[in-house]
Design a protein around this motif. Structure first.
Motif, short mmCIF file in Angstrom:
data_model
loop_
_atom_site.label_atom_id
_atom_site.label_comp_id
_atom_site.label_asym_id
_atom_site.label_seq_id
_atom_site.Cartn_x
_atom_site.Cartn_y
_atom_site.Cartn_z
N LEU A 42 -5.87 -5.04 -8.94
CA LEU A 42 -7.17 -5.69 -8.88
C LEU A 42 -7.27 -6.54 -7.61
O LEU A 42 -8.32 -6.59 -6.95
N GLY A 43 -6.17 -7.20 -7.27
CA GLY A 43 -6.14 -7.97 -6.02
C GLY A 43 -6.40 -7.08 -4.82
O GLY A 43 -7.15 -7.43 -3.90
N GLU A 44 -5.82 -5.87 -4.83
CA GLU A 44 -6.02 -4.91 -3.74
C GLU A 44 -7.49 -4.48 -3.67
O GLU A 44 -8.05 -4.30 -2.58
N CYS A 45 -8.12 -4.30 -4.86
CA CYS A 45 -9.54 -3.94 -4.89
C CYS A 45 -10.39 -5.02 -4.22
O CYS A 45 -11.28 -4.73 -3.41
N TYR A 46 -10.12 -6.28 -4.57
CA TYR A 46 -10.89 -7.38 -3.97
C TYR A 46 -10.57 -7.53 -2.48
O TYR A 46 -11.46 -7.86 -1.68
#
Length: 516
Positions: A365-369
């Motif tokens: 999710l961090g990578e998505c953001y």
């Protein structure tokens, strides 16, 4: 209506007004009455007739008088005769009650009424009415009603939740052999509800209920054997009891059987049997079984491989909040495996998993953001999720967090913080962090410059086929910086990088006069 005889009226005044034993509270008196003590039953009748220590209730008073009279209690008989002569054989019916079905009078009738309201059979579900009917039957010693009343108190259904009352009624029913209540006592001891936690006592009660074929208890007893709580650990015993419950269709026991076959615990390892049990449980809505069945289809373990079936079961589990299924479903959506590729769908499923503490989901999710994949780009949110995951020891997130500090992305730039996070990931074998850490040592960024230390980290990453590290290690051997100069080793590592298409390594080999 017959007019009351003066003598009978006088006798009634004596009988109906007789005080209950002063030294005994209502609970003690009730226990004796339920155990069949005729005098206590008579005195409970007096209590209910007068409203002494209990809510006044003529119908309950009559029932207790009848129970005492049935055992030959003379004063109870006389009281009933007097009440009959006075025309007081039952409480007056209200207009509403008169138009409804006849009120239940026996313990079994009260119990059956309780069940009707508890499960909503033919009437609107009403746990308050159910609990009252169960109480009416329980006070007459009806074991099953006592058990249900205990459950009502344990769950706060129709009554205020009260562990002590749950135990009180549970013990009464369990002592009469009620399996539901024996299982309930096991739960109370296993979880320390109203009693000190005691797994040995829990096992004792589970066993009594399990021996009567009560599936919940068989499953719980099996789990106690599996983890060694209250009994010596034994997967053979765990399988024995869970199989009994699973054969009755118990979904948790079916899931447990699937897990045992999957791991070969207590039974020979067998993917086909594992998938069979997972499917039986999954079809009853067990989220953990649905998730595991998804794994089976994804890998073709015990069932024909099918990404579509895997996504189907992951979805059912994910919709119930099963964390791992949410993460895996997110991966399927991210990669377009078994489902249409969608970064938005991936982020949608990773978010609840991340919020439940799934470190992998937090990292993704961090990578998505960070990159604006499926969600608006937000470096602050990216760092938030990387931080939560990194602090739980997830190497990819530690490396990403190191990148954020190195570049000042979403956080103030800090080479020292970058090295800290790279080091944590590198020590866990993360090749990207090892390569970056080697670069920091080579340049003296955030740490004292140390070429030997740099080569050490380049080599660890290169051995994991990290192409940039292979190139840097090849250069180190060619120049003799941080390691003894060695042309053969230089060529070896540069060729390894070139084989992966790393053009800088190809150029270096050409300069050395070596064909890539």
């Amino acid at each position: 209506m017959k007019k009351p005889h003066l003598l009978l009226t006088a006798l009634a005044a004596i009988a109906l007004g007789a005080p209950a034993t002063a030294a005994e509270d209502v609970i003690t008196l009730l226990e004796k009455a339920q155990d069949g003590d005729a005098q206590a039953q008579y005195e409970m009748g007096v209590r209910y007739y007068k409203g002494d220590g209990v809510k006044k209730d003529s119908a309950k008073a009559m029932r207790w008088y009848q129970l005492a009279a049935a055992q030959g209690h003379e004063r109870a008989k006389l009281t009933l005769e007097t009440l009959a002569d006075m025309g007081l054989t039952a409480a007056p019916a209200t207009p509403a009650a008169a138009s409804s079905a006849p009120a239940a009078t026996t313990a079994e009738d009260e119990y059956q009424e309780g069940l009707r309201y508890y499960y909503g059979n033919g009437v609107p579900e009403d746990t308050t009415k159910a609990a009252q009917h169960f109480r009416n039957a329980a006070e007459q010693g009806h074991a099953a009603a006592q058990g249900y009343l205990a459950v009502c108190y344990g769950n706060g259904e129709g009554v205020e939740r009260d562990d002590s009352k749950c135990l009180y009624w549970g013990r009464k029913a369990a002592a009469q052999g009620d399996a539901r209540s024996q299982n309930l006592l096991g739960i109370c001891y296993a979880n320390g509800l109203g009693v000190p936690k005691n797994y040995t006592e829990a096992v004792k009660w589970y066993k009594l209920a399990a021996d009567q074929g009560y599936a919940d208890a068989q499953c719980s007893l099996g789990i106690c054997y599996a983890v060694g709580q209250g009994v010596a650990q034994s997967f053979a015993e765990a399988v024995k009891w869970n199989r009994k419950a699973a054969d009755q269709g118990h979904p948790v026991a079916q899931y447990f059987m699937g897990s045992c076959y999957k791991r070969g615990q207590g039974v020979p390892q067998n993917d086909t049997e594992a998938a069979k049990w997972f499917k039986l449980s999954a079809e009853q809505g067990n989220a953990m079984a649905q998730n595991n069945l998804g794994h089976c289809y994804a890998s073709g373990a015990g069932v024909p491989q099918s990404d579509t079936e895997a996504v189907k079961w992951y979805t059912q589990a994910a919709e119930q909040g099963e964390t791992e299924a949410q993460f895996r479903l997110g991966l399927c959506c991210y990669c377009g495996i078994g489902a249409e590729q969608s970064f938005a769908e991936a982020a949608k499923w990773w978010k609840p998993a991340a919020e439940q503490g799934c470190i992998e989901a937090q990292g993704f999710l961090g990578e998505c953001y960070l990159n604006g994949l499926g969600v608006p780009q937000n470096t602050t949110e990216a760092v938030k999720w990387f931080q939560q995951s990194a602090e739980q020891g997830y190497p990819p997130s530690q490396c990403y967090l190191g990148d954020c500090y190195a570049q000042g992305t979403g956080v103030p730039q800090s080479n020292i913080e970058a090295v800290k996070w790279y080091m944590l990931a590198a020590k866990q074998g993360h090749d990207g962090a090892q390569w970056k850490l080697g670069g920091f040592y080579a340049q003296g960024t955030g740490v004292p410059q140390d070429y030997v230390e740099a080569v050490k980290w380049f080599k660890l990453a290169a051995e994991q086929k990290n192409v940039a590290a292979q190139y840097m290690l090849g250069l180190s051997y060619r120049t003799g910086i941080g390691v003894k100069q060695n042309r053969a080793e230089a060529i070896r590592w540069l060729k390894a990088a070139a084989a992966q298409g790393y053009q800088a390594a190809v150029k270096e080999l050409h300069e050395m006069g070596v064909k890539p």
